[in-house]
Design an enzyme around this catalytic site. Structure first.
Site, PDB file in Angstrom:
ATOM      1  N   GLU A  27       0.870  -1.181   0.000  1.00 19.62           N
ATOM      2  CA  GLU A  27       0.000   0.000   0.000  1.00 19.62           C
ATOM      3  C   GLU A  27       0.897   1.217   0.000  1.00 19.62           C
ATOM      4  O   GLU A  27       1.793   1.345   0.848  1.00 19.62           O
ATOM      5  CB  GLU A  27      -0.876   0.030   1.249  1.00 19.62           C
ATOM      6  CG  GLU A  27      -2.012  -0.975   1.242  1.00 19.62           C
ATOM      7  CD  GLU A  27      -2.831  -0.923   2.527  1.00 19.62           C
ATOM      8  OE1 GLU A  27      -3.649  -1.831   2.726  1.00 19.62           O
ATOM      9  OE2 GLU A  27      -2.652   0.008   3.333  1.00 19.62           O
ATOM     10  N   ASP A  75      -6.184   9.424   9.995  1.00 14.54           N
ATOM     11  CA  ASP A  75      -4.877   8.915  10.377  1.00 14.54           C
ATOM     12  C   ASP A  75      -4.381   9.500  11.684  1.00 14.54           C
ATOM     13  O   ASP A  75      -4.657  10.651  12.020  1.00 14.54           O
ATOM     14  CB  ASP A  75      -3.864   9.214   9.270  1.00 14.54           C
ATOM     15  CG  ASP A  75      -4.061   8.284   8.077  1.00 14.54           C
ATOM     16  OD1 ASP A  75      -3.914   7.066   8.276  1.00 14.54           O
ATOM     17  OD2 ASP A  75      -4.393   8.778   6.987  1.00 14.54           O
ATOM     18  N   TYR A 107     -10.546  -4.779   3.469  1.00 16.49           N
ATOM     19  CA  TYR A 107      -9.629  -4.295   4.500  1.00 16.49           C
ATOM     20  C   TYR A 107     -10.461  -4.108   5.769  1.00 16.49           C
ATOM     21  O   TYR A 107     -11.267  -3.190   5.841  1.00 16.49           O
ATOM     22  CB  TYR A 107      -9.016  -2.983   4.030  1.00 16.49           C
ATOM     23  CG  TYR A 107      -7.930  -2.384   4.900  1.00 16.49           C
ATOM     24  CD1 TYR A 107      -7.854  -2.615   6.266  1.00 16.49           C
ATOM     25  CD2 TYR A 107      -6.962  -1.561   4.342  1.00 16.49           C
ATOM     26  CE1 TYR A 107      -6.866  -2.052   7.045  1.00 16.49           C
ATOM     27  CE2 TYR A 107      -5.957  -0.986   5.107  1.00 16.49           C
ATOM     28  CZ  TYR A 107      -5.923  -1.235   6.454  1.00 16.49           C
ATOM     29  OH  TYR A 107      -4.944  -0.652   7.225  1.00 16.49           O
TER      30      TYR A 107
END
Lengths: 279, 405
Positions: free
Chosen positions: A50, A61, A176
């Protein structure tokens, strides 16, 4: 259509191994170091790569990846350079899948069609775009599928059984699973919860399920690999990259080699997981 | 004759939360179920007369609504043209329009069984209003605020603490409103079970832009009734400042279908649009996606978000509410800008002529009024939204004027 991701997961399945998925930010700490790490990742044991597309406002994040994004942008990272990294990687590796991960705005700003043609031309295999839920599929997901790219969706603990089918509908390549409610690099997931969650997702799809968020050590990676088709490690690798910058902001000599050595330890954890479990 | 329902400009957003192409729900999957829940809960509350009654009661007895519609005679005389009315939302409890929205949202949060409130703040007015309603209803409150803003808005930081809120300094980016919003979103993703994110402006994922607009529409609804009472007709023009654009949307929305009413939104031109140091997303930005919605943004050629600049912390945001982006593209509203310098001049003029020290945010609106009003006839009725008072800004203004306090 069989993509590089499909082939990779199919091969891993025959080998009874889990995939080791690594995340690094494109251009962190600079273009050349990223390229050196990128080229070394497959040999260090990465099965899927990734590559983060830097964005000024990475809302999902945590501090480690925020900081890596800032370092990359400061060092001149851009969408075109990120695609150039993929192109150069692809010149010497035609098997390892690369998934671009990031936020929608830089893609939208470039123009979806132009981005997709540049990405496929560079050798990108899939996209993870954090701020595009299935409700916005006509923005990028559907055009990306038409262009032959996998669109990998995140499923989370808040994605209940009612919502899961919608999340999985246009997902391809792999799913994911974000193991915790939170930002990247935060608390580590509990193995038991992860196993149950993976089982729950697998009731709805035949796609491989990779698990990420909060995996920092080879032991944790191994734990996850026993319960899922793949383990994703991001913040821990990004932290290892951050440690290669001296107080003057210069990249230490031999940085890429040391980062790759750390990646190898994580990879050994993932790849040895099922062997250990079988003992 | 009133505009028919089908042609109304007040029907937005659509079921996807869009105003034309703007708006939407561009959030991470973790938040998506929460955003859908919120939409459902808000729709139910909106249609519940008991909820509206609760808001009305608190607006009257706690906030002090309706706020007056005041004829600013001396400014009218000074500019020598349009008759200038001010909608006095600076007289609200906590000193700005922000409380209108906070009250609605905290009552909704409690209906939803949420036990913890988080918010972002720029100038601190929204933080103070959130801390206020949290104190009043006994809920813990965490306010995210950029370190740059903490420095320039010290009095509001202390007010929030007095009200029992925890103020979390945000160092990422330039330490302003957008960074505070990123951090609040990170908190929300982490604490999805018990936490309600009380957004302070008409931005964010659907239903926030519509919901905040609805809670702020009390401004425009009152204005309409008060102008009818005073002048027996509609105003001819409306002027309001815009950061995210909540005070403006609240004033504008009830008038969108009254096509005779000219609508002006005033963005912060900072040091001047040509310098690149400004917060004028519509005049100096382009369409993009940030903080859950598509709207106009300040961004570079790579789609990276640029930091805005304004003397006013409350306008220092690189985006704008999606409904404004739509009103801009359709031409229903006209968007203009005022510089730091022009706002400072208006700030002083208003203080001296009307005995009203405005916040730096509405000082931008007044700066535009000072240009427009002289060009208009004396029977032109203009309403400017005095959305906040200037107590919080006196230190910053003294600094800009070279005065040591």
């Amino acid at each position: 259509m069989t993509t590089r991701l499909d082939k990779r997961f199919a091969r891993l399945k025959t080998e009874a191994r889990a995939a080791f998925v690594t995340f690094i930010t494109a251009g962190d700490p600079d273009f050349d170091t990223t390229l050196a790490i990128l080229k070394g990742l497959p040999a260090a044991g990465a099965d899927v790569i990734e590559l983060g597309m830097p964005f000024t406002d990475p809302m999902a994040d945590g501090p480690a990846i925020q900081a890596s994004t800032q370092r990359a942008l400061k060092a001149g990272a851009s969408m075109m350079k990120t695609l150039d990294l993929v192109r150069r990687f692809r010149a010497s590796d035609s098997d390892t899948p690369i998934v671009l991960m990031g936020y929608y705005n830089p893609i939208y700003h470039m123009g979806v069609e132009l981005f997709l043609s540049r990405a496929t031309e560079a050798g990108v295999d899939g996209l993870i775009v954090v701020d595009l839920p299935p409700e916005e599929d006509d923005e990028l997901c559907e055009p990306a599928m038409r262009a032959g790219l996998n669109f990998i969706r995140l499923a989370t603990p808040t994605t209940d059984d009612r919502r899961l089918p919608a999340v999985l509908a246009n997902t391809s390549g792999f799913v994911y699973y974000v193991s915790i409610n939170g930002i990247t690099g935060s608390a580590s997931p509990e193995t038991r919860n992860v196993a149950a969650a993976v089982a729950r997702i697998k009731r709805h799809t035949s796609l491989p399920v990779a698990v990420g968020f909060g995996i920092r050590t080879p032991e944790q990676a191994a734990e996850i690999a026993r319960n899922a088709d793949g383990a994703v490690v991001g913040s821990a690798i990004v932290d290892a990259i951050a440690a290669e910058i001296d107080p003057q902001g210069r990249v230490k000599p031999g940085a890429a080699e040391r980062v790759l050595a750390f990646v190898r330890k994580l990879a050994d954890g993932v790849h040895g997981a099922r062997a250990t479990a079988a003992e | 004759m009133s505009t028919s329902q089908a042609n109304s400009l007040r029907n937005g957003p659509d079921e996807r939360g869009r105003f034309g192409i703007f708006g939407g729900r561009f959030v991470a999957e973790t938040l998506m179920p929460l955003v859908l829940d919120l939409d459902k809960a808000y729709t139910a509350a909106k249609n519940d007369p008991a909820f509206q009654a609760q808001i009305d009661f608190m607006q009257r007895d706690y906030v002090g609504r309706p706020s007056p519609l005041y004829l600013a005679e001396r400014l009218t005389e000074k500019f020598g043209g349009a008759k200038i009315y001010m909608k006095r939302d600076e007289l609200n409890h906590t000193g700005s329009h922000k409380i209108n929205n906070c009250l609605g949202q905290i009552l909704l949060a409690m209906r939803m069984g949420k036990t913890r409130i988080i918010a972002e703040t720029g100038a601190g007015q929204h933080g103070v209003a959130t801390a206020t309603v949290c104190a009043r209803f006994g809920l813990p409150c965490v306010v995210y605020m950029g370190t740059t803003d903490i420095e320039r808005q010290k009095p509001n930081v202390f007010r929030m603490k007095l009200l029992g809120a925890e103020v979390v300094p945000v160092t990422s980016g330039t330490g302003t409103l957008k960074d505070a919003m990123n951090e609040a979103l990170r908190d929300w993703v982490t604490n999805v079970d018990n936490t309600y994110y009380l957004i302070g402006t008409v931005a964010g994922p659907h239903p926030y832009p519509a919901m905040v607009r609805d809670f702020q529409s009390v401004i425009g609804n009152e204005t309409k009734a008060q102008m009818q009472e005073r002048e027996g007709r509609l105003p001819d023009s409306l002027v309001a400042c815009i950061g995210g654009g909540s005070n403006a949307m609240g004033l504008f929305h009830p008038f969108l279908d009254d096509r005779s009413v000219k609508i002006y939104g005033v963005e912060a031109a900072g040091k001047g649009l040509e310098t690149g140091e400004h917060c004028a997303s519509l005049k100096g930005g382009s369409a993009g996606v940030l903080h859950g919605n598509r709207t106009y943004l300040l961004q570079d050629e790579d789609g990276q978000i640029k930091d805005g600049h304004s003397i006013s912390a409350g306008l220092d945001y690189p985006g704008i509410g999606p409904e404004h982006a739509w009103l801009h593209e359709t031409g229903r509203a006209e968007y203009v800008s005022a510089t730091d310098k022009e706002a400072l001049e208006a700030f002083q003029l208003c203080s001296r002529l009307e005995g009203i020290i405005p916040a730096l945010e509405p000082a931008h609106a007044l700066a535009f009024v000072s240009k427009l009003a002289p060009t208009l006839p004396k029977d032109h009725l203009m309403v400017m939204n005095m959305c906040g008072r200037g107590d919080k800004d006196v230190f910053a203004v003294a600094d800009h004027l070279g005065v040591t306090l």
